[in-house]
Each structure stands twice: as structure tokens, then as C-alpha cells.
Design a protein around this motif. Structure first.
Motif, PDB file in Angstrom:
ATOM      1  N   TRP A 134       6.368  -2.184   0.821  1.00  0.00           N
ATOM      2  CA  TRP A 134       5.102  -2.653   0.635  1.00  0.00           C
ATOM      3  C   TRP A 134       4.527  -1.431  -0.231  1.00  0.00           C
ATOM      4  CZ3 TRP A 134       3.532  -7.550   1.800  1.00  0.00           C
ATOM      5  CH2 TRP A 134       4.312  -8.370   2.658  1.00  0.00           C
ATOM      6  N   LEU A 135       3.735  -1.834  -1.116  1.00  0.00           N
ATOM      7  CA  LEU A 135       2.523  -1.183  -1.751  1.00  0.00           C
ATOM      8  C   LEU A 135       1.243  -1.533  -1.377  1.00  0.00           C
ATOM      9  CD1 LEU A 135       1.530   0.713  -4.169  1.00  0.00           C
ATOM     10  CD2 LEU A 135       1.563  -1.323  -5.688  1.00  0.00           C
ATOM     11  N   ALA A 136       0.461  -0.410  -0.810  1.00  0.00           N
ATOM     12  CA  ALA A 136      -0.671  -0.441   0.214  1.00  0.00           C
ATOM     13  C   ALA A 136      -1.714  -0.106  -1.114  1.00  0.00           C
ATOM     14  CB  ALA A 136      -0.619   0.379   1.267  1.00  0.00           C
ATOM     15  N   GLU A 137      -2.510  -1.036  -1.319  1.00  0.00           N
ATOM     16  CA  GLU A 137      -3.767  -0.687  -2.266  1.00  0.00           C
ATOM     17  C   GLU A 137      -4.981  -0.408  -1.254  1.00  0.00           C
ATOM     18  OE1 GLU A 137      -5.969   0.569  -4.423  1.00  0.00           O
ATOM     19  OE2 GLU A 137      -4.509  -0.292  -5.892  1.00  0.00           O
ATOM     20  N   HIS A 138      -5.747   0.734  -1.285  1.00  0.00           N
ATOM     21  CA  HIS A 138      -6.543   1.128  -0.559  1.00  0.00           C
ATOM     22  C   HIS A 138      -8.015   1.026  -1.120  1.00  0.00           C
ATOM     23  CE1 HIS A 138      -3.656   2.498   2.462  1.00  0.00           C
ATOM     24  NE2 HIS A 138      -3.066   3.031   1.540  1.00  0.00           N
ATOM     25  N   ARG A 139      -8.011   0.690  -2.453  1.00  0.00           N
ATOM     26  CA  ARG A 139      -9.307   0.574  -3.124  1.00  0.00           C
ATOM     27  C   ARG A 139      -9.609  -0.936  -3.207  1.00  0.00           C
ATOM     28  NH1 ARG A 139     -11.033   4.803  -6.248  1.00  0.00           N
ATOM     29  NH2 ARG A 139     -13.075   3.899  -5.844  1.00  0.00           N
ATOM     30  N   ARG A 140     -11.025  -0.918  -3.136  1.00  0.00           N
ATOM     31  CA  ARG A 140     -11.555  -2.422  -3.226  1.00  0.00           C
ATOM     32  C   ARG A 140     -11.205  -3.239  -4.377  1.00  0.00           C
ATOM     33  NH1 ARG A 140     -17.501  -1.965  -2.255  1.00  0.00           N
ATOM     34  NH2 ARG A 140     -17.263  -0.061  -1.419  1.00  0.00           N
ATOM     35  N   ALA A 141     -11.340  -2.528  -5.512  1.00  0.00           N
ATOM     36  CA  ALA A 141     -10.945  -3.037  -6.979  1.00  0.00           C
ATOM     37  C   ALA A 141      -9.567  -3.353  -7.309  1.00  0.00           C
ATOM     38  CB  ALA A 141     -11.654  -2.300  -7.802  1.00  0.00           C
ATOM     39  N   PRO A 142      -9.099  -4.164  -8.107  1.00  0.00           N
ATOM     40  CA  PRO A 142      -7.839  -4.411  -8.318  1.00  0.00           C
ATOM     41  C   PRO A 142      -7.370  -3.112  -9.233  1.00  0.00           C
ATOM     42  CG  PRO A 142      -8.738  -6.374  -8.911  1.00  0.00           C
ATOM     43  CD  PRO A 142      -9.973  -5.309  -8.588  1.00  0.00           C
ATOM     44  N   HIS A 143      -5.960  -2.640  -9.260  1.00  0.00           N
ATOM     45  CA  HIS A 143      -5.535  -1.489  -9.900  1.00  0.00           C
ATOM     46  C   HIS A 143      -4.194  -1.620 -10.346  1.00  0.00           C
ATOM     47  CE1 HIS A 143      -8.703   0.664  -7.977  1.00  0.00           C
ATOM     48  NE2 HIS A 143      -8.627   1.784  -8.797  1.00  0.00           N
ATOM     49  N   ARG A 144      -3.803  -0.863 -11.358  1.00  0.00           N
ATOM     50  CA  ARG A 144      -2.341  -0.926 -11.898  1.00  0.00           C
ATOM     51  C   ARG A 144      -1.638   0.109 -11.346  1.00  0.00           C
ATOM     52  NH1 ARG A 144      -0.299   1.698 -16.285  1.00  0.00           N
ATOM     53  NH2 ARG A 144       1.640   0.767 -17.396  1.00  0.00           N
ATOM     54  N   ARG A 145      -0.649   0.041 -10.512  1.00  0.00           N
ATOM     55  CA  ARG A 145      -0.039   0.897  -9.684  1.00  0.00           C
ATOM     56  C   ARG A 145       1.237   1.320 -10.402  1.00  0.00           C
ATOM     57  NH1 ARG A 145      -4.223   3.834  -7.432  1.00  0.00           N
ATOM     58  NH2 ARG A 145      -5.526   2.646  -6.145  1.00  0.00           N
ATOM     59  N   GLU A 146       1.865   2.404 -10.509  1.00  0.00           N
ATOM     60  CA  GLU A 146       3.040   3.055 -10.778  1.00  0.00           C
ATOM     61  C   GLU A 146       3.786   3.659  -9.551  1.00  0.00           C
ATOM     62  OE1 GLU A 146       2.819   5.786 -14.013  1.00  0.00           O
ATOM     63  OE2 GLU A 146       1.800   4.428 -15.249  1.00  0.00           O
ATOM     64  N   VAL A 147       5.052   2.884  -9.498  1.00  0.00           N
ATOM     65  CA  VAL A 147       5.992   3.545  -8.255  1.00  0.00           C
ATOM     66  C   VAL A 147       7.141   4.072  -8.959  1.00  0.00           C
ATOM     67  CG1 VAL A 147       7.298   2.872  -6.524  1.00  0.00           C
ATOM     68  CG2 VAL A 147       4.987   1.768  -6.764  1.00  0.00           C
ATOM     69  N   ALA A 148       7.450   5.282  -9.033  1.00  0.00           N
ATOM     70  CA  ALA A 148       8.613   5.961  -9.592  1.00  0.00           C
ATOM     71  C   ALA A 148       9.687   5.969  -8.433  1.00  0.00           C
ATOM     72  CB  ALA A 148       8.438   7.629  -9.778  1.00  0.00           C
ATOM     73  N   LEU A 149      11.117   5.344  -9.003  1.00  0.00           N
ATOM     74  CA  LEU A 149      12.084   5.350  -8.387  1.00  0.00           C
ATOM     75  C   LEU A 149      13.116   6.412  -8.844  1.00  0.00           C
ATOM     76  CD1 LEU A 149      10.717   2.489  -8.092  1.00  0.00           C
ATOM     77  CD2 LEU A 149      12.715   1.592  -7.618  1.00  0.00           C
ATOM     78  N   HIS A 150      13.906   6.987  -7.887  1.00  0.00           N
ATOM     79  CA  HIS A 150      14.890   7.757  -8.323  1.00  0.00           C
ATOM     80  C   HIS A 150      16.298   7.544  -7.415  1.00  0.00           C
ATOM     81  CE1 HIS A 150      17.423  11.449  -7.928  1.00  0.00           C
ATOM     82  NE2 HIS A 150      17.158  11.495  -9.311  1.00  0.00           N
ATOM     83  N   LEU A 151      17.400   7.275  -8.094  1.00  0.00           N
ATOM     84  CA  LEU A 151      18.671   6.672  -7.344  1.00  0.00           C
ATOM     85  C   LEU A 151      19.761   7.541  -7.466  1.00  0.00           C
ATOM     86  CD1 LEU A 151      19.958   4.806  -5.497  1.00  0.00           C
ATOM     87  CD2 LEU A 151      20.378   3.413  -7.373  1.00  0.00           C
ATOM     88  N   ILE A 152      20.336   8.452  -6.585  1.00  0.00           N
ATOM     89  CA  ILE A 152      21.343   9.162  -6.656  1.00  0.00           C
ATOM     90  C   ILE A 152      22.525   8.772  -5.850  1.00  0.00           C
ATOM     91  CG2 ILE A 152      20.670  10.909  -4.821  1.00  0.00           C
ATOM     92  CD1 ILE A 152      21.789  13.201  -6.686  1.00  0.00           C
ATOM     93  N   GLY A 153      23.743   8.503  -6.549  1.00  0.00           N
ATOM     94  CA  GLY A 153      24.770   8.157  -5.723  1.00  0.00           C
ATOM     95  C   GLY A 153      25.939   7.735  -6.718  1.00  0.00           C
ATOM     96  N   ALA A 154      26.899   6.928  -6.021  1.00  0.00           N
ATOM     97  CA  ALA A 154      28.251   6.645  -6.785  1.00  0.00           C
ATOM     98  C   ALA A 154      28.604   5.294  -6.777  1.00  0.00           C
ATOM     99  CB  ALA A 154      29.376   7.268  -6.145  1.00  0.00           C
TER     100      ALA A 154
END
Length: 138
Positions: A118-138
Motif C-alpha cells: 500500500w502507498l499511504a498518502e498523508h496529505r489532504r490534496a491529491p498528489h503524484r507519487r513516485e515509487v522507486a523499485l530495485h530488484l536484484i537476483g537471478a
């Protein structure tokens, strides 16, 4: 060993929770990696990431009320540059966290039966939120 990264963007509707499990799992599946470690970072100081129940919406409602009690809006904050919800949003982010690390097995984040991301928005107004993902493996 391979590494991949991306940034996913989510539009929030204001304070509340947005499930991002599907988008995250789709990106992991498309990576072609079967096993590894997935790290997520929300790139903001007034939003956070949670692993929480994805079946009963009452859980999120109770969590929202709990956060309101711990970090209420109102006078008494020195930092209010963006309004009365500014500092409480930062406090809620500190309480819930901005990063997650998840094992990846069989090409999927290894979440429990009732867990969602879940992405939790803590501000009252709508926002555009970025979530960076990094995957390491095989």
C-alpha cells in the motif's frame, strides 16, 4: 546475478491508502527474475509504504484513525509551510516508513495470503507519487 530498476508513478486521491500490489507484481513478473530481493522506496517525505491487510477495508480505516490520533492536525507545529496537514504528514511518514524489502520467489514478491503493498498518502490534496523499485537476483 542481475539488477533491474524502475520508477512507478501513482496518482493519489488525497489522504488514504492506494493498493499498488498489482503494479509491483506485474513489474517483477516482467523482469524475468525468479529469485531475489525487491526494494521499494517512496520518493517523498509526506507519503509512505506499508505491507498491510488487503481483504478487510476496516483495517485501513482503523489505521487511518490511529495515525490521526498520533499525528493530529492543528496548532503547535513550527513547520507548516504547506498548510496545517504538512507536519502531521511528515510525522505519519516517519511512523510508517518509506522503504520496503521483499523476497522474490518464483517470480513474485513473497507476500502472505492477506498482505498487500500500500502507498499511504498523508496529505489532504491529491498528489503524484513516485515509487522507486530495485530488484536484484537471478
Amino acid at each position: 546475478m542481475r539488477q533491474l530498476s524502475t520508477t512507478l508513478v501513482f496518482a493519489t486521491r488525497g489522504r488514504g491508502f492506494t493498493e499498488i500490489t498489482g503494479e509491483v507484481c506485474a513489474w517483477v513478473a516482467a523482469s524475468g527474475l525468479a529469485e531475489g530481493l525487491l526494494t521499494l522506496l517512496v520518493r517523498h517525505t509526506s507519503a509512505s509504504l506499508l505491507i498491510q491487510e488487503n481483504a478487510a477495508p476496516e483495517v485501513r480505516a482503523d489505521l487511518a484513525r490511529w495515525l490521526d490520533r498520533l499525528a493530529p492536525e492543528g496548532p503547535g507545529y513550527v513547520h507548516d509551510d504547506e498548510g496545517p496537514d504538512d507536519m502531521p504528514a511528515h510525522l505519519r511518514s516517519v511512523l510508517t516508513g518509506v522503504t520496503l524489502s521483499l523476497p522474490v520467489l518464483a517470480g513474485r514478491p513473497r507476500l502472505g495470503s492477506w498482505q498487500g503493498i500500500w502507498l499511504a498518502e498523508h496529505r489532504r490534496a491529491p498528489h503524484r507519487r513516485e515509487v522507486a523499485l530495485h530488484l536484484i537476483g537471478a
